[in-house]
Design a protein around this motif. Structure first.
Motif, PDB file in Angstrom:
ATOM      1  N   ILE A   1       0.839  -1.196   0.000  1.00  0.00           N
ATOM      2  CA  ILE A   1       0.000   0.000   0.000  1.00  0.00           C
ATOM      3  C   ILE A   1       0.873   1.245   0.000  1.00  0.00           C
ATOM      4  O   ILE A   1       0.573   2.227  -0.691  1.00  0.00           O
ATOM      5  CB  ILE A   1      -0.973  -0.026   1.199  1.00  0.00           C
ATOM      6  N   ALA A   2       1.971   1.229   0.753  1.00  0.00           N
ATOM      7  CA  ALA A   2       2.880   2.378   0.779  1.00  0.00           C
ATOM      8  C   ALA A   2       3.498   2.611  -0.597  1.00  0.00           C
ATOM      9  O   ALA A   2       3.609   3.751  -1.059  1.00  0.00           O
ATOM     10  CB  ALA A   2       3.965   2.165   1.827  1.00  0.00           C
ATOM     11  N   GLU A   3       3.876   1.534  -1.271  1.00  0.00           N
ATOM     12  CA  GLU A   3       4.443   1.658  -2.618  1.00  0.00           C
ATOM     13  C   GLU A   3       3.405   2.199  -3.595  1.00  0.00           C
ATOM     14  O   GLU A   3       3.707   3.058  -4.429  1.00  0.00           O
ATOM     15  CB  GLU A   3       4.949   0.296  -3.086  1.00  0.00           C
ATOM     16  N   LEU A   4       2.173   1.715  -3.489  1.00  0.00           N
ATOM     17  CA  LEU A   4       1.101   2.204  -4.342  1.00  0.00           C
ATOM     18  C   LEU A   4       0.839   3.685  -4.093  1.00  0.00           C
ATOM     19  O   LEU A   4       0.645   4.467  -5.027  1.00  0.00           O
ATOM     20  CB  LEU A   4      -0.181   1.395  -4.102  1.00  0.00           C
ATOM     21  N   PHE A   5       0.859   4.097  -2.825  1.00  0.00           N
ATOM     22  CA  PHE A   5       0.632   5.491  -2.483  1.00  0.00           C
ATOM     23  C   PHE A   5       1.731   6.370  -3.083  1.00  0.00           C
ATOM     24  O   PHE A   5       1.452   7.457  -3.603  1.00  0.00           O
ATOM     25  CB  PHE A   5       0.576   5.650  -0.962  1.00  0.00           C
ATOM     26  N   ASP A   6       2.979   5.906  -3.049  1.00  0.00           N
ATOM     27  CA  ASP A   6       4.078   6.653  -3.668  1.00  0.00           C
ATOM     28  C   ASP A   6       3.866   6.794  -5.175  1.00  0.00           C
ATOM     29  O   ASP A   6       4.119   7.854  -5.750  1.00  0.00           O
ATOM     30  CB  ASP A   6       5.410   5.951  -3.404  1.00  0.00           C
ATOM     31  N   GLN A   7       3.389   5.730  -5.807  1.00  0.00           N
ATOM     32  CA  GLN A   7       3.132   5.785  -7.246  1.00  0.00           C
ATOM     33  C   GLN A   7       2.011   6.759  -7.565  1.00  0.00           C
ATOM     34  O   GLN A   7       2.093   7.507  -8.546  1.00  0.00           O
ATOM     35  CB  GLN A   7       2.797   4.396  -7.770  1.00  0.00           C
ATOM     36  N   VAL A   8       0.968   6.765  -6.739  1.00  0.00           N
ATOM     37  CA  VAL A   8      -0.154   7.692  -6.951  1.00  0.00           C
ATOM     38  C   VAL A   8       0.327   9.132  -6.796  1.00  0.00           C
ATOM     39  O   VAL A   8      -0.027  10.012  -7.593  1.00  0.00           O
ATOM     40  CB  VAL A   8      -1.316   7.376  -5.979  1.00  0.00           C
TER      41      VAL A   8
END
Length: 142
Positions: free
Chosen positions: A102-109
């Motif tokens: 989720i943290a990686e996805l948030f960084d991508q967003v």
């Protein structure tokens, strides 16, 4: 006239097709941590829970109990969850289990938002230092 025949290599090591299960390590993302055929309620769709968390974070709602309450009361949350209400412990466990992803996805967003010019990404520092001053209500009012 000569023909090309399919070769017959009897000395090959793999006569049976290889098992695809052995191609990936046990901790690979494809192996979800949910029991197959286990007891209890079926798990919620991970895509729905990620969308729920991202929307809740965008609204400033980080408490799993408040997110559950919003799923009961708020129309936007009901649309995301298709009128289902995940329990607060389910939300918290999903967040704990998939924290890194989720943290990686948030960084991508955030990166996509920055490229689109929607946000400026920077570092925000919050200092909780308490300093004694004479600007209290008693000192600045007569």
């Amino acid at each position: 006239m000569a023909r090309d025949f399919v070769g017959c290599e009897r000395g090959q090591l793999l006569l049976m097709p290889p098992s695809l299960v052995e191609w990936l390590p046990e901790d690979h993302l494809v192996w979800e941590g949910y029991r197959l055929g286990g007891t209890g309620r079926a798990p919620y769709d991970p895509a729905m829970l990620v969308a729920l968390l991202l929307y809740a974070y965008a609204r400033g709602n980080r408490s799993s109990r408040q997110i559950e309450r919003a799923c009961w009361e708020d129309v936007a949350y009901k649309v995301i969850c298709s009128m289902r209400v995940p329990d607060h412990s389910t939300i918290a466990e999903f967040r704990r289990r998939h924290e890194a992803a989720i943290a990686e996805l948030f960084d991508q967003v955030l990166g996509l938002c920055r490229e689109a010019g929607l946000v400026s990404v920077g570092v925000i520092m919050v200092d909780g230092t308490k300093i004694k001053a004479n600007a209290s209500m008693d000192q600045n009012r007569s």
